[in-house]
Design a protein around this motif. Sequence first.
Motif, PDB file in Angstrom:
ATOM      1  N   ALA A  74       0.816  -1.216   0.000  1.00 45.63           N
ATOM      2  CA  ALA A  74       0.000   0.000   0.000  1.00 45.63           C
ATOM      3  C   ALA A  74       0.848   1.264   0.000  1.00 45.63           C
ATOM      4  O   ALA A  74       0.535   2.221  -0.722  1.00 45.63           O
ATOM      5  CB  ALA A  74      -0.947  -0.013   1.197  1.00 45.63           C
ATOM      6  N   CYS A  75       1.933   1.290   0.774  1.00 50.81           N
ATOM      7  CA  CYS A  75       2.760   2.506   0.841  1.00 50.81           C
ATOM      8  C   CYS A  75       3.352   2.855  -0.524  1.00 50.81           C
ATOM      9  O   CYS A  75       3.288   4.000  -0.969  1.00 50.81           O
ATOM     10  CB  CYS A  75       3.874   2.340   1.869  1.00 50.81           C
ATOM     11  N   VAL A  76       3.928   1.879  -1.195  1.00 51.58           N
ATOM     12  CA  VAL A  76       4.539   2.109  -2.507  1.00 51.58           C
ATOM     13  C   VAL A  76       3.478   2.497  -3.529  1.00 51.58           C
ATOM     14  O   VAL A  76       3.642   3.457  -4.295  1.00 51.58           O
ATOM     15  CB  VAL A  76       5.306   0.847  -2.974  1.00 51.58           C
ATOM     16  N   LEU A  77       2.368   1.776  -3.544  1.00 53.66           N
ATOM     17  CA  LEU A  77       1.305   2.055  -4.513  1.00 53.66           C
ATOM     18  C   LEU A  77       0.672   3.427  -4.278  1.00 53.66           C
ATOM     19  O   LEU A  77       0.375   4.156  -5.237  1.00 53.66           O
ATOM     20  CB  LEU A  77       0.245   0.954  -4.466  1.00 53.66           C
ATOM     21  N   LEU A  78       0.496   3.807  -3.013  1.00 47.94           N
ATOM     22  CA  LEU A  78      -0.056   5.136  -2.715  1.00 47.94           C
ATOM     23  C   LEU A  78       0.896   6.249  -3.147  1.00 47.94           C
ATOM     24  O   LEU A  78       0.466   7.271  -3.691  1.00 47.94           O
ATOM     25  CB  LEU A  78      -0.383   5.267  -1.227  1.00 47.94           C
ATOM     26  N   GLU A  79       2.193   6.052  -2.913  1.00 46.91           N
ATOM     27  CA  GLU A  79       3.164   7.057  -3.360  1.00 46.91           C
ATOM     28  C   GLU A  79       3.113   7.219  -4.878  1.00 46.91           C
ATOM     29  O   GLU A  79       3.206   8.345  -5.384  1.00 46.91           O
ATOM     30  CB  GLU A  79       4.580   6.677  -2.929  1.00 46.91           C
ATOM     31  N   ARG A  80       2.953   6.120  -5.594  1.00 48.24           N
ATOM     32  CA  ARG A  80       2.837   6.202  -7.058  1.00 48.24           C
ATOM     33  C   ARG A  80       1.610   7.019  -7.456  1.00 48.24           C
ATOM     34  O   ARG A  80       1.676   7.860  -8.340  1.00 48.24           O
ATOM     35  CB  ARG A  80       2.742   4.815  -7.669  1.00 48.24           C
ATOM     36  N   LEU A  81       0.483   6.753  -6.793  1.00 49.49           N
ATOM     37  CA  LEU A  81      -0.742   7.493  -7.120  1.00 49.49           C
ATOM     38  C   LEU A  81      -0.631   8.970  -6.752  1.00 49.49           C
ATOM     39  O   LEU A  81      -1.148   9.833  -7.461  1.00 49.49           O
ATOM     40  CB  LEU A  81      -1.945   6.862  -6.421  1.00 49.49           C
ATOM     41  N   LEU A  82       0.057   9.260  -5.642  1.00 48.70           N
ATOM     42  CA  LEU A  82       0.253  10.653  -5.223  1.00 48.70           C
ATOM     43  C   LEU A  82       1.353  11.333  -6.050  1.00 48.70           C
ATOM     44  O   LEU A  82       1.488  12.548  -6.014  1.00 48.70           O
ATOM     45  CB  LEU A  82       0.618  10.718  -3.736  1.00 48.70           C
TER      46      LEU A  82
END
Length: 159
Positions: free
Chosen positions: A83-91
């Motif tokens: 989730a942390c990596v994927l959220l950073e990508r989306l942000l």
Amino acid sequence: MILHWDGTLMEDISGEQKVDRIPIVISASGAEKLLCIPKLPSRTGQTITDAIFKVVSDWGVTDNIKAFSFDKTESNTGQKNCACVLLERLLQREVLHLACRHHIHEILLQEAFRITLGPSSSPQILLFKGFQEYWCNIVSTSFKPEVEDPFIAATLSGV
């Protein structure tokens, strides 16, 4: 603004089964706001990310998020699909990761018990559960660091 989440099993509204839910909270300037507690179809990094990103987008706070606070599970902290990596990508930016210290200590203690006592057949370590239940009876104002205890200090000096 800090974005907090922590997956948990909760009783469904019907009261007949437990479901995965993820409370999503933001905090800033000493205030906290619970945004949503969506139900998750599974506890993967992608489903957690999808739920969180939808909520923060709906609330219009994506540009204000500077840090994540989360429990230290594989679905949050893996290297590629967490989730942390994927959220950073989306942000489209890096943010500060604040892994929950409670969960980190819990993981370390569970591993110490596994190494010394072998694997547990229970999801909870009964010694910890008993200590948690007894905690209200402990007078915490009389605690001293272990090195001030004569027996422990003598033991440590002999090591």
